[in-house]
Design a protein around this motif. Sequence first.
Motif, short mmCIF file in Angstrom:
data_model
loop_
_atom_site.label_atom_id
_atom_site.label_comp_id
_atom_site.label_asym_id
_atom_site.label_seq_id
_atom_site.Cartn_x
_atom_site.Cartn_y
_atom_site.Cartn_z
N THR A 314 0.84 -1.20 0.00
CA THR A 314 0.00 0.00 0.00
C THR A 314 0.88 1.26 0.00
O THR A 314 0.56 2.24 -0.66
N GLY A 390 -6.88 -3.81 3.24
CA GLY A 390 -6.04 -4.79 3.95
C GLY A 390 -6.80 -5.97 4.49
O GLY A 390 -6.23 -7.04 4.67
N GLU A 391 -8.06 -5.79 4.80
CA GLU A 391 -8.88 -6.86 5.37
C GLU A 391 -10.32 -6.42 5.23
O GLU A 391 -10.59 -5.24 4.97
N PRO A 392 -11.25 -7.35 5.42
CA PRO A 392 -12.65 -6.93 5.33
C PRO A 392 -12.95 -5.91 6.42
O PRO A 392 -12.44 -6.02 7.54
N ASP A 414 -14.03 0.73 0.00
CA ASP A 414 -13.37 -0.44 0.58
C ASP A 414 -12.66 -1.11 -0.58
O ASP A 414 -13.30 -1.64 -1.49
N THR A 415 -11.34 -1.07 -0.55
CA THR A 415 -10.56 -1.48 -1.72
C THR A 415 -9.95 -2.85 -1.52
O THR A 415 -9.17 -3.06 -0.61
N TRP A 417 -7.43 -5.64 -2.88
CA TRP A 417 -6.31 -5.92 -3.77
C TRP A 417 -5.23 -6.62 -2.98
O TRP A 417 -5.43 -6.97 -1.81
N GLN A 418 -4.07 -6.86 -3.58
CA GLN A 418 -3.00 -7.64 -2.95
C GLN A 418 -1.64 -7.13 -3.41
O GLN A 418 -1.55 -6.46 -4.44
N THR A 419 -0.61 -7.54 -2.70
CA THR A 419 0.75 -7.25 -3.13
C THR A 419 0.91 -7.67 -4.59
O THR A 419 1.51 -6.97 -5.41
N ASP A 503 -8.21 -15.94 -1.93
CA ASP A 503 -9.28 -15.42 -1.07
C ASP A 503 -10.60 -16.11 -1.39
O ASP A 503 -10.89 -16.41 -2.55
N ARG A 518 -8.91 -15.51 3.72
CA ARG A 518 -8.01 -16.37 2.95
C ARG A 518 -8.50 -17.81 2.99
O ARG A 518 -9.05 -18.26 3.99
N ASN A 524 -4.07 -12.93 8.28
CA ASN A 524 -4.14 -11.50 8.05
C ASN A 524 -4.30 -10.83 9.42
O ASN A 524 -5.37 -10.81 9.99
N ARG A 529 0.04 -9.54 6.07
CA ARG A 529 0.01 -10.93 5.70
C ARG A 529 1.10 -11.71 6.39
O ARG A 529 2.26 -11.32 6.34
O1 PRX Z 1 -7.09 -11.48 1.96
C1 PRX Z 1 -7.05 -10.28 1.24
C2 PRX Z 1 -6.77 -9.13 2.18
O2 PRX Z 1 -5.38 -8.94 2.15
C3 PRX Z 1 -4.77 -9.86 1.25
C4 PRX Z 1 -3.61 -9.18 0.55
O3 PRX Z 1 -2.64 -8.84 1.48
P1 PRX Z 1 -1.39 -7.99 1.05
O4 PRX Z 1 -0.78 -8.59 -0.16
O5 PRX Z 1 -0.54 -7.84 2.24
O6 PRX Z 1 -1.98 -6.60 0.62
C5 PRX Z 1 -2.67 -5.83 1.53
C6 PRX Z 1 -2.96 -4.48 0.94
C7 PRX Z 1 -3.51 -4.49 -0.42
C8 PRX Z 1 -5.86 -10.26 0.31
O7 PRX Z 1 -5.58 -11.50 -0.29
N1 PRX Z 1 -7.45 -7.90 1.75
C9 PRX Z 1 -6.87 -6.82 1.21
N2 PRX Z 1 -7.78 -5.84 1.02
C10 PRX Z 1 -8.96 -6.33 1.44
C11 PRX Z 1 -8.75 -7.65 1.90
N3 PRX Z 1 -9.76 -8.40 2.35
C12 PRX Z 1 -10.98 -7.87 2.37
N4 PRX Z 1 -11.27 -6.62 1.96
C13 PRX Z 1 -10.29 -5.81 1.50
N5 PRX Z 1 -10.58 -4.57 1.13
#
Ligand code: PRX
Length: 650
Positions: A314, A390-392, A414-415, A417-419, A503, A518, A524, A529
């Motif tokens: 992020t 980052g999480e729900p 509420d966004t 996405w992932q690394t 996910d 996950r 998380n 992560r």
């Molecule tokens: O499980 C999802 C959760 O964070 C994971 C990705 O983690 P990371 O690569 O560290 O990146 C975090 C920042 C983008 C995903 O596989 N996650 C991320 N955003 C959300 C989420 N779960 C639910 N809602 C979200 N908005």
Amino acid sequence: MSSNSIDSLLSESRRFPPDPQFAAHAIATPELYERAKADRLSFWAEQARELHWSTPFTQTLDWSDAPFARWFADGTLNVAYNCLDRHVLAGKGDRVALHWEGEPGDTRTLTYAQLTAEVKRAANLLTARGIREGDRVAIYLPVVPEAVVAMLAIARIGAVHSVVFGGFSAESLRARIEDAQAKLVITADGGWRKGRVFPLKPAVDAALAAGDASTVERVLVVRRGGNDVDWVEGRDLWWHEELAPMDAEHVAQPFPAENPLFILYTSGTTGRPKGILHTSGGYLTHVAYTHRNVFDLHAETDVYWCTADVGWITGHSYVVYGPLANGATQVLYEGTPDTPHPGRWWELIQKYGVTIFYTAPTAIRSFMKLGDDIPRSFDLSSLRVLGSVGEPINPEAWVWFREVIGGGRTPIVDTWWQTETGGIMVSALPGITSLKPGSAQVPLPGISIDVLGEDGAPVPRGSGGLLVVTEPWPGMLRGVWGDPERYRETYWERFGDKYFAGDGARFDEDGDLWLLGRVDDVLNVSGHRLSTAEIESALVSHPWVAEAAVVGASDETTGQAVVAFVIIKVAEADVATAEEAARALRAHVAEQIGAIARPRQVYVVSELPKTRSGKIMRRLLRDVAEGREIGDTTTLADTSVMQIISDRLR
Ligand code: PRX
């Protein structure tokens, strides 16, 4: 996630339609969806053309070597030029790029012209110290302007950065430096955290002393904490001394769009973190486009603040590359949210007139616990868009965020996405989407998402399944550093031509997406992560431990918490008490990986529940950790084990 919490989520019925006045000035328009739908690739090409290309690309996507994508591959550009020089040349040199605030309250303001000059000097310094295109440079810094300068300077000369979060241990740093074979490390003496200086340089010294980090030739040290540091003559150099004589002129050379930009390590399902590789043109296109549209960025007037550390994705995408590519003005804060007082963040929003605020649910939940009075004593009326990542985010936290922080007015995005995805994939668009608390909502224009069953077929709306991305996208990872096989296996083996995110998710009847956590052995914790396998291997590296199993238990504040079950090798009498063992092992994990991985609890047990083939049944341990009735134990090799464990913990 338990089926109870899923049901309560799905019964959430509050809706927040866009405010017409906001919509009238929104950056994103419904037409974006139409254009992307009509021709996805031309849509992305159009987004890419918002950047400055030294050689315009003629090819949008090359997917012939799938799953290795090439975007805009015959184009060339310079990422740092796009984030800096281009704004200065457009007459925006006086615009503030960074309002930096140190934890003790010291501040620095850098305009685009100043930041550009700093980056040019740093680029000259790196070149003078022998860093060339493709070389890897590790960064281990607090959130100080030098972190941004270092990243952009590395990008500017076509080298590759690997930022390691400052909370990671020397051992984690060593593993990352070695895997990337970094030639140089940029660190600081220390940084401010929770009211005191936490040293960083000793971890670099330890990382380079241990093992075989012989690839590192130099260590550049930023003076920040003022703490004493050991010095290795000939290797260590002060950043400020080296930078001072450097020329503030530097002509950015173009590099191919697929030139590697950075490696960022993230936890997977094995004990070894994987180096996620991102490249230049596609990544920058994706983060600039999403940053502009998702946050409704009006760069001339907005003050944007993303609270993420630059050590996480992020921080890469929505502190450094997205906002700077868009010429945004932003706040950068070094410290913790509650130092020196629990209203620090709100104070900063008031002080800088922050208009767009992007943070994590864990932080929102912990502020919620402290009560409304603290935020209510600050003027937060400048805020107009809030974001979560980052999480729900549970609906209660969502509604609190909007009411108490957003004054009941602001849209919340509420966004999801992932690394690996590089940039935002699923989110509401403010001014367009009718908001639904708890749901990440809809794939962005240009992004194709589906939810599949185990058999690979899409599940009907309302049913849970596995989240996949069905078409390549510009910001996608280009691989796992040094391990193409792991890339294929982790993300592509399961569904062939679709990217498997790891996910669980479901689309509701309206087509809004709900993330269900996950589906693999990845935890998380506070939006960070962690891998169960990595924590388990840290535990068994302790001489007392024979076996360890780690699970994520739900936690009110941090989303999930690390709970470990260990079998102690030595006679228990020698370890004095289980409490003593637990204390020592919690500290050991923090030392091995970093404080974020420290287990909330360590339970000493005499057996672990295993199937007949020897696989640990984490599901049952999760039941114990969450205080639930223990589920079906019939597949256990020894069905009495769970009884013994739960009796013991009672
Ligand atoms: O499980 C999802 C959760 O964070 C994971 C990705 O983690 P990371 O690569 O560290 O990146 C975090 C920042 C983008 C995903 O596989 N996650 C991320 N955003 C959300 C989420 N779960 C639910 N809602 C979200 N908005």
